[in-house]
Motif scaffolding. Structure first.
Motif, mmCIF file in Angstrom:
data_model
loop_
_atom_site.group_PDB
_atom_site.id
_atom_site.type_symbol
_atom_site.label_atom_id
_atom_site.label_comp_id
_atom_site.label_asym_id
_atom_site.label_seq_id
_atom_site.Cartn_x
_atom_site.Cartn_y
_atom_site.Cartn_z
ATOM 1 N N PRO A 22 -0.001 -8.052 8.305
ATOM 2 C CA PRO A 22 0.084 -6.665 8.773
ATOM 3 C C PRO A 22 0.993 -6.554 9.997
ATOM 4 C CG PRO A 22 -2.177 -7.225 8.245
ATOM 5 C CD PRO A 22 -1.399 -8.508 8.172
ATOM 6 N N SER A 24 2.667 -4.068 13.292
ATOM 7 C CA SER A 24 2.482 -2.932 14.197
ATOM 8 C C SER A 24 3.664 -1.982 14.072
ATOM 9 C CB SER A 24 2.361 -3.426 15.636
ATOM 10 O OG SER A 24 3.599 -4.015 16.043
ATOM 11 N N VAL A 25 3.532 -0.800 14.707
ATOM 12 C CA VAL A 25 4.626 0.171 14.683
ATOM 13 C C VAL A 25 5.877 -0.439 15.316
ATOM 14 C CG1 VAL A 25 5.397 2.418 15.536
ATOM 15 C CG2 VAL A 25 3.045 2.138 14.721
ATOM 16 N N LEU A 46 4.315 6.980 8.943
ATOM 17 C CA LEU A 46 3.152 6.147 8.637
ATOM 18 C C LEU A 46 1.917 6.993 8.399
ATOM 19 C CD1 LEU A 46 3.766 3.265 11.202
ATOM 20 C CD2 LEU A 46 3.736 3.049 8.708
ATOM 21 N N SER A 47 1.747 8.062 9.147
ATOM 22 C CA SER A 47 0.601 8.958 8.922
ATOM 23 C C SER A 47 0.675 9.591 7.542
ATOM 24 C CB SER A 47 0.579 10.054 10.004
ATOM 25 O OG SER A 47 0.393 9.487 11.282
ATOM 26 N N LYS A 50 -0.290 7.097 4.983
ATOM 27 C CA LYS A 50 -1.741 6.897 4.983
ATOM 28 C C LYS A 50 -2.429 7.969 4.170
ATOM 29 C CE LYS A 50 -4.031 6.155 8.675
ATOM 30 N NZ LYS A 50 -4.472 6.298 10.083
ATOM 31 N N GLU A 56 -2.476 1.214 4.662
ATOM 32 C CA GLU A 56 -3.757 1.199 5.364
ATOM 33 C C GLU A 56 -3.502 0.816 6.819
ATOM 34 O OE1 GLU A 56 -6.551 -0.395 1.670
ATOM 35 O OE2 GLU A 56 -5.864 -1.783 3.236
ATOM 36 N N GLU A 57 -4.265 1.455 7.741
ATOM 37 C CA GLU A 57 -4.186 1.089 9.153
ATOM 38 C C GLU A 57 -5.399 0.244 9.501
ATOM 39 O OE1 GLU A 57 -3.624 3.064 13.599
ATOM 40 O OE2 GLU A 57 -3.986 4.354 11.846
ATOM 41 N N GLY A 61 -3.938 -1.069 15.433
ATOM 42 C CA GLY A 61 -2.699 -0.389 15.068
ATOM 43 C C GLY A 61 -1.807 -1.189 14.141
ATOM 44 N N GLN A 62 -2.415 -2.087 13.327
ATOM 45 C CA GLN A 62 -1.651 -2.873 12.355
ATOM 46 C C GLN A 62 -1.660 -2.141 11.004
ATOM 47 O OE1 GLN A 62 -0.417 -6.300 13.108
ATOM 48 N NE2 GLN A 62 -0.684 -5.434 15.153
ATOM 49 N N TYR A 63 -0.521 -2.237 10.291
ATOM 50 C CA TYR A 63 -0.394 -1.561 9.005
ATOM 51 C C TYR A 63 -0.080 -2.578 7.903
ATOM 52 C CZ TYR A 63 -0.167 2.832 11.594
ATOM 53 O OH TYR A 63 -0.467 3.901 12.414
ATOM 54 N N ARG A 64 -0.561 -2.252 6.703
ATOM 55 C CA ARG A 64 -0.259 -3.050 5.513
ATOM 56 C C ARG A 64 -0.282 -2.136 4.293
ATOM 57 N NH1 ARG A 64 -6.042 -6.190 4.551
ATOM 58 N NH2 ARG A 64 -7.116 -4.399 3.655
#
Length: 861
Positions: A22, A24-25, A46-47, A50, A56-57, A61-64
């Motif tokens: 994952p 971060s921004v 990113l929002s 989602k 997924e957050e 604040g990590q995203y995958r």
């Protein structure tokens, strides 16, 4: 996907899909080289992703990507306690496995692996329901909507969706490489693959390119642009398939060249159709070891035919000769010998050679190149029945009466020495009395005339039984001495082609019948009866020309279903107060009408020599099913044979090699018969007086002396274990399960080879016609579709499309496809023009469709 000033949502998804963990921004922005306003826009992107449930957050604040992998220490699903039993999942009757056949326009169809009685045709998949599946993938599909105009429980057209991908069809993809601003990508040559393949930085460099440019470190995007790569044709290994809207990624494994280079089209199609074309080293080494000259040890235990004037008869360009023939006229009838290369002597079961041959399934023949099933040391060397050289064979020896009926059949291993390598052209010249050819082959001229006479007798016998022979021409490309294409002509078949065909048919049928009588499991070449709906469709088209198959009870009838109601056309099913109408089902007037080969044969005789012969023969072929391999002896509809197999081409077809092994097993176990075999019931009608022998007594005694006691004991153990308990019931070296798997694989590899050969012919045709754009030709309308009609040119053997929009431009009026008689109508009232099957038109070559490699024409008015 929406786009900001400098990046897209797809860029974000692609980055997360390639990330190892994952991100971060800040990491995403850095990976995409975003600056200033673009970094601020990333948070809103990113929002949005989602909300679309594409990402997924996580904590911190990590995203995958959504659903990519479970979080660490994720709670596991509680399992059943020891006192409980887990209930088996209920099977969804609307789900089934099948193969996805995509269309270039975005939609697709799923072909069920097993027939479904509730489906009329294949399952339609709209573009938005394909998910991540790619053309050719094995998928799990679900029926979501059915055509309500059919009676409940009857077969109906349906629409569905892809539930998941079960297996991928394309480990590699061939396409055009492009350098991009942010990432490089490859556009597939297969237009039904709707996904571009993203090539991460550095993955475009093959080891050869790395060595050439000394690029040891991964370059940043855009920092290295190689002229030999930009716009080149490459083969890409897919390292990650598309998922959740993220495109597939891959690495370049081959740079094939630039479009238009000589011979590149063959290289593209080899890789596009995934044809194995490089033999592994162990396979080549085994072939070299096996390719030893025939000596006394190899001749031991075999019937010696070297004293007979046996010949091979093949095309001028043939290089592998796997069949040879000999005919003798006798007072009681005819003696026919068909000798087939004994490939099984050199290719041991489960050896590297055998595994590679099974993988390939068949040789593939292109106009200027072949992709053989076996290495050249075997295919063109020791297995090929080259003239004046000793060769090992499996021989079928048939005694026939004056009417071509088989009276006696014998099968034996043998050794021959071909007296001459003949061509179809030379044999035909001798038969027709050409003085030069007759003088050159004076010692064989009488034999060739005997072969002609026997072939005509065998053909007449087949026709009496209802065997079909459409004899449609095929495209033949002509080349000059430098390999440049000079023309496209129709293939010509003479009596020499026919006599070899008749002799091979007779041998194949004799072997199939013998093995079936013995109850020995083997592979069969089957061609099942046509589907009634296809027959009805053909009958409808034939009526437009004034013909009919003449099948009793074939006429269609409409039945109103009691208590059945359907929505009126154009109304939604769920609308309140919708008007309904009675449910009507269209069926054959007789549900069990009997279609036989004789119905087709009589029609072919009626149309012979008529202008409509070409079209109706083509339509008849389309109404028939595709032949395939099977364990069950289902018969061959087109040939009107109860039993049929492929025995005569083991150099180029894997099923023939299997049949050779089965036949050898049968000859080695002459007393083995399966208890459920009923020879009299199965064989009497086809060959009422025929006898079958395993081998000549002298040959059997020689074989017996060649084996030691251990071999005999091993043979008895094999025999005792040969009655298989897998539900197949039968004898032989292969179980029913093994043969079923080989049959399915061989049918698939045959279709793959046919597709590659046909597509290359289309490519070559398109290349040839590029030089003739603007030329005008007389043509025949051979097919009418909603999008236009196809024509066949008279002067050269080329087919192409007259698109329906071109018809509207030519006539200046709207067009209509009339389904009842498969015609296209332009205009209204007294100013209409109609184009239908069989019409002769004048056309001009307008353009080449670059995606389909298809010639498009315009009408000349």
């Amino acid at each position: 996907m929406s786009r900001t000033e400098t990046f897209t949502e797809e860029d974000v998804l692609s980055f997360l899909g390639n990330a190892q963990h994952p991100a971060s921004v800040r990491e995403i922005a850095s990976g995409l080289s975003l600056k200033h306003a673009a970094r601020r826009a990333l948070a809103s992107v990113l929002s949005r992703l989602k909300r679309q449930r594409l990402v997924e957050e996580l904590r911190g604040g990590q995203y995958r990507l959504a659903g990519s992998r479970p979080e660490p220490h994720a709670a596991t699903k509680p399992t059943a306690t020891s006192g409980e039993q887990a209930k088996p999942a209920k099977r969804d009757p609307n789900q089934f496995a099948g193969r996805l056949v995509a269309h270039r326009d975005g939609y697709g169809f799923v072909v069920p692996e097993s027939p479904r009685t509730d489906l009329d045709g294949d399952l339609f998949i709209p573009p938005d329901q394909l998910g991540d599946a790619m053309h050719g993938d094995r998928v799990l599909a679900r029926i979501e909507r059915r055509d309500t105009r059919h009676a409940p429980g009857s077969a109906a057209r349906a629409e569905g969706r892809i539930v998941k991908v079960l297996g991928r069809a394309h480990p590699t993809v061939v396409g055009l490489f492009h350098y991009g601003h942010r990432s490089n990508f490859v556009t597939p040559y297969e237009s039904r693959l709707h996904h571009e393949i993203v090539i991460p930085p550095g993955e475009e460099l093959t080891p050869e390119l790395r060595a050439k440019h000394k690029a040891e470190k991964l370059p940043r995007p855009g920092s290295l642009r190689l002229p030999e790569l930009d716009g080149a044709v490459v083969n890409v290994e897919i390292t990650r398939f598309p998922r959740a809207g993220v495109p597939a990624t891959g690495r370049v494994v081959e740079v094939l060249g630039k479009p238009g280079e000589f011979g590149l089209d063959v290289e593209i199609l080899i890789r596009k159709h995934h044809l194995p074309h490089r033999f592994p080293e162990d396979v080549i080494e085994q072939a070299r070891q096996a390719a030893r000259p025939v000596g006394n040890a190899e001749r031991e235990g075999r019937r010696d035919f070297r004293h007979l004037p046996i010949v091979t008869i093949d095309g001028e360009t043939a290089r592998d000769f796997d069949d040879a023939v000999y005919v003798e006229r006798r007072p009681e009838g005819w003696h026919l010998q068909v000798h087939i290369a004994d490939v099984s002597h050199y290719v041991a079961r489960d050896s590297p050679l055998d595994r590679e041959a099974r993988l390939r399934g068949t040789s593939v023949y292109f106009p200027d190149r072949a992709v053989p099933m076996l290495p050249e040391e075997l295919s063109n060397g020791i297995c090929s029945l080259n003239p004046h050289e000793d060769r090992l064979v499996m021989s079928a020896l048939l005694e026939l009466d004056h009417n071509g009926e088989v009276k006696d059949a014998e099968f034996t291993p043998g050794v021959i020495r071909s007296a001459e390598r003949m061509t179809y052209t030379a044999v035909n010249q001798v038969i027709e009395g050409d003085p030069v050819a007759t003088s050159r082959y004076a010692a064989l001229a009488g034999r060739f005339r005997d072969m002609r006479d026997l072939a005509l007798i065998l053909n007449a016998r087949r026709r009496r039984r209802g065997s079909m022979d459409f004899d449609l021409p095929e495209r033949v490309l002509t080349f000059d001495a430098e390999g440049r294409m000079t023309g496209i002509v129709r293939s010509e078949r003479n009596i020499a082609h026919r006599l070899i065909e008749e002799f091979m048919l007779a041998a194949n049928q004799a072997v199939a019948t013998y093995l079936e009588l013995r109850g020995i499991l083997s592979l069969h070449r089957v061609h099942e009866k046509p589907d009634p709906k296809k027959v009805l469709e053909f009958e409808e088209l034939a009526h437009a020309f004034g013909y009919s198959l003449g099948v009793p009870g074939l006429a269609e009838k409409s039945i109103t279903v009691r208590h059945g109601r359907v929505a009126a056309p154009g109304r939604g099913r769920r609308d309140a107060g919708v008007r309904e109408r009675p449910m009507v089902v269209r069926l054959p007037s007789s549900e069990n009408f009997q279609i036989t080969p004789q119905h087709y044969q009589r029609l072919t005789q009626k149309i012979a020599g008529k202008p409509e012969e070409r079209i109706l023969s083509y339509l008849m072929l389309r109404s028939l099913k595709q032949a395939r391999y099977a364990v069950e002896p289902l018969g061959h509809f087109a040939l009107a044979f109860d039993q049929y197999t492929h025995f005569t081409s083991p150099i180029r077809r894997y099923p023939d090699l299997i049949v050779h092994r089965v036949l050898k097993w049968a000859l080695a176990h002459p007393d083995a018969r399966f208890k459920e075999a009923h020879p009299d019931a199965r064989f009497k009608e086809a060959h009422p007086d025929a006898r079958f022998k395993e081998a000549h007594p002298d040959a059997r005694s020689k074989q017996g002396s060649h084996h030691d006691g251990r071999a005999e004991r091993k043979s008895r153990r094999e025999l005792s274990a040969a009655v298989h308990s897998d539900g197949g019931g039968g004898l032989g070296p292969y179980s029913q399960g093994e043969l079923a798997a080989i049959a399915a694989e061989s049918s698939e590899t045959e279709r793959r080879a046919d597709g590659a050969e046909r597509e290359l012919m289309d490519w070559k045709t398109a290349q040839f016609m590029e030089q003739h754009l603007g030329d005008e030709y007389d043509a025949l309308v051979i097919s009418v579709q909603k999008f236009g009609f196809f024509v066949e040119l008279m002067e050269i053997f080329v087919e192409g499309l007259v698109p329906i929009n071109r018809l509207e431009e030519e006539t200046g009026s709207h067009r209509l496809y009339r389904e009842r008689d498969h015609a296209i109508v332009c205009g209204r009232g007294g100013h209409t023009r109609i184009w239908k099957l069989g019409d002769r038109v004048r056309v001009r070559a307008e353009r080449i469709d670059p995606m389909r490699h298809r010639v498009e024409f315009a009408l000349v008015t």
